[in-house]
Scaffold this active site. Structure first.
Site, PDB file in Angstrom:
ATOM      1  N   LYS A  68       0.809  -1.225   0.000  1.00  0.00           N
ATOM      2  CA  LYS A  68       0.000   0.000   0.000  1.00  0.00           C
ATOM      3  C   LYS A  68       0.845   1.279   0.000  1.00  0.00           C
ATOM      4  O   LYS A  68       0.411   2.304  -0.490  1.00  0.00           O
ATOM      5  CB  LYS A  68      -0.945   0.022   1.207  1.00  0.00           C
ATOM      6  CG  LYS A  68      -2.115  -0.926   1.070  1.00  0.00           C
ATOM      7  CD  LYS A  68      -3.061  -0.757   2.242  1.00  0.00           C
ATOM      8  CE  LYS A  68      -4.175  -1.772   2.193  1.00  0.00           C
ATOM      9  NZ  LYS A  68      -5.147  -1.589   3.270  1.00  0.00           N
ATOM     10  N   ASP A 104      -9.950   3.161   2.331  1.00  0.00           N
ATOM     11  CA  ASP A 104     -10.024   2.598   3.691  1.00  0.00           C
ATOM     12  C   ASP A 104     -10.568   3.596   4.708  1.00  0.00           C
ATOM     13  O   ASP A 104     -11.299   3.226   5.632  1.00  0.00           O
ATOM     14  CB  ASP A 104      -8.633   2.155   4.162  1.00  0.00           C
ATOM     15  CG  ASP A 104      -8.159   0.898   3.456  1.00  0.00           C
ATOM     16  OD1 ASP A 104      -9.004   0.103   3.018  1.00  0.00           O
ATOM     17  OD2 ASP A 104      -6.928   0.714   3.340  1.00  0.00           O
ATOM     18  N   GLY A 129      -0.820   0.300   8.952  1.00  0.00           N
ATOM     19  CA  GLY A 129      -1.414   0.891   7.752  1.00  0.00           C
ATOM     20  C   GLY A 129      -2.895   1.180   7.912  1.00  0.00           C
ATOM     21  O   GLY A 129      -3.375   2.273   7.554  1.00  0.00           O
ATOM     22  N   ASN A 149      -1.030   1.592  21.260  1.00  0.00           N
ATOM     23  CA  ASN A 149      -0.330   0.601  20.422  1.00  0.00           C
ATOM     24  C   ASN A 149       0.745  -0.097  21.237  1.00  0.00           C
ATOM     25  O   ASN A 149       1.328   0.474  22.143  1.00  0.00           O
ATOM     26  CB  ASN A 149       0.317   1.296  19.218  1.00  0.00           C
ATOM     27  CG  ASN A 149       0.801   0.307  18.175  1.00  0.00           C
ATOM     28  OD1 ASN A 149       0.043  -0.591  17.800  1.00  0.00           O
ATOM     29  ND2 ASN A 149       2.026   0.447  17.706  1.00  0.00           N
TER      30      ASN A 149
END
Ligand code: ATR
Length: 267
Positions: A68, A104, A129, A149
């Site tokens: 991507k 997306d 991503g 995260n």
């Protein structure tokens, strides 16, 4: 019927054996009576794959992991949203010019719109991503972005990029988000017991969205439903990003319900 006028579309990724994209796009082409087929390719090198798209006049392509970002340098033009996200998931071949888009972000944001995004605290789990595209959409719609995260620096970088803040996974209890979005693979088969967000922190009225759709009812989605949250499963996001690609290629809005049913019937 496949003949010399049949247009070719494809997905470029590695691996793509599990991809449901051929299923939904071929179904949509058939429903709309468009003479086109959509195939899955696993190129080793995205540069030569893009050259093949040009040479063979492939009309459009989905681009997925791990290409991507790397695909971007091979295109003739990139849409502003895809540039903002830093990733392209859709190629459109317009008379030999290859245009790059990203569907997306819209796919994540559209199902959230009925609940409102502006000034809502939105906690995104993950900083890869998919998280980038979702974070971009939340930032654009003026949500209050919070990133959590496993790898701290990656999470901080994403939060900084879109004017959000970073919270360590162990500090999530200090947060009271309106919307929780899992963009990691936590909860995906076969590790279905993994929870991207602690069930004990879910509250009625929260909106919980999961990018994982194998299984459809992830542990997170099931726990959220039990707690009285509004839930948006990963299949909704997947169908929405595919439908937006189909619109870019054909200008036609496919029937989302039929596409969803097609995936569910072919699991
Ligand atoms: P994608 O393009 O699908 O987002 P990615 O760029 O590889 O894929 O990002 C995957 C995300 O899921 C990352 O945020 C990753 O966390 P790290 O940044 O720490 O690698 C997260 N992720 C994947 N497996 C995980 C796990 N077992 N526990 C926690 N986070 C995980």
């Amino acid at each position: 019927m496949i003949n010399t006028s049949t247009d070719l579309y494809c997905v470029l990724g590695w691996p793509v054996g599990h991809s449901k994209s051929p299923l939904i796009h071929n179904r949509a082409f058939a429903d709309q009576k468009i003479n086109a087929v959509y195939l899955a390719f696993e190129p080793r090198d995205i540069g030569s794959a893009v050259e093949s798209v040009r040479t063979l006049q492939i009309k459009g392509a989905s681009v997925t992991i791990p290409f991507k970002e790397s695909v971007m340098t091979h295109l003739d033009w990139i849409d502003e949203e895809a540039l903002g996200i830093g990733a392209v998931n859709t190629l459109v071949n317009k008379n030999g010019k290859l245009l790059g888009y990203n569907t997306d972000s819209k796919a994540a944001v559209d199902p959230l719109k009925p609940f409102g995004i502006k000034d809502k605290t939105v906690c995104i789990i993950g900083a890869g991503g998919a998280a980038k595209a979702v974070a971009y959409g939340i930032w654009k719609h003026q949500g209050r972005l919070v990133i959590t995260n496993r790898t701290v620096q990656k999470g901080r970088d994403l939060a900084d990029r879109f004017q959000g803040r970073f919270v360590l996974p162990q500090d999530l209890k200090s947060l009271d988000p309106d919307i929780v979005i899992n963009t990691t693979s936590l909860g995906m088969e076969p590790d279905i017991d993994q929870m991207a967000y602690p069930a004990r922190l879910l509250k009625p009225g929260m909106v919980v969205m999961d990018a994982v759709y194998t299984p459809l009812n992830t542990g997170l989605i099931s726990a959220a439903r039990e707690k009285g949250c509004d839930v948006i499963d990963g299949l909704s996001m997947f169908i929405a990003q595919g439908a937006a690609q189909f619109r870019l290629w054909t200008g036609i809005e496919p029937d989302l319900e039929i596409l969803r049913k097609t995936v569910l019937e072919n699991r």
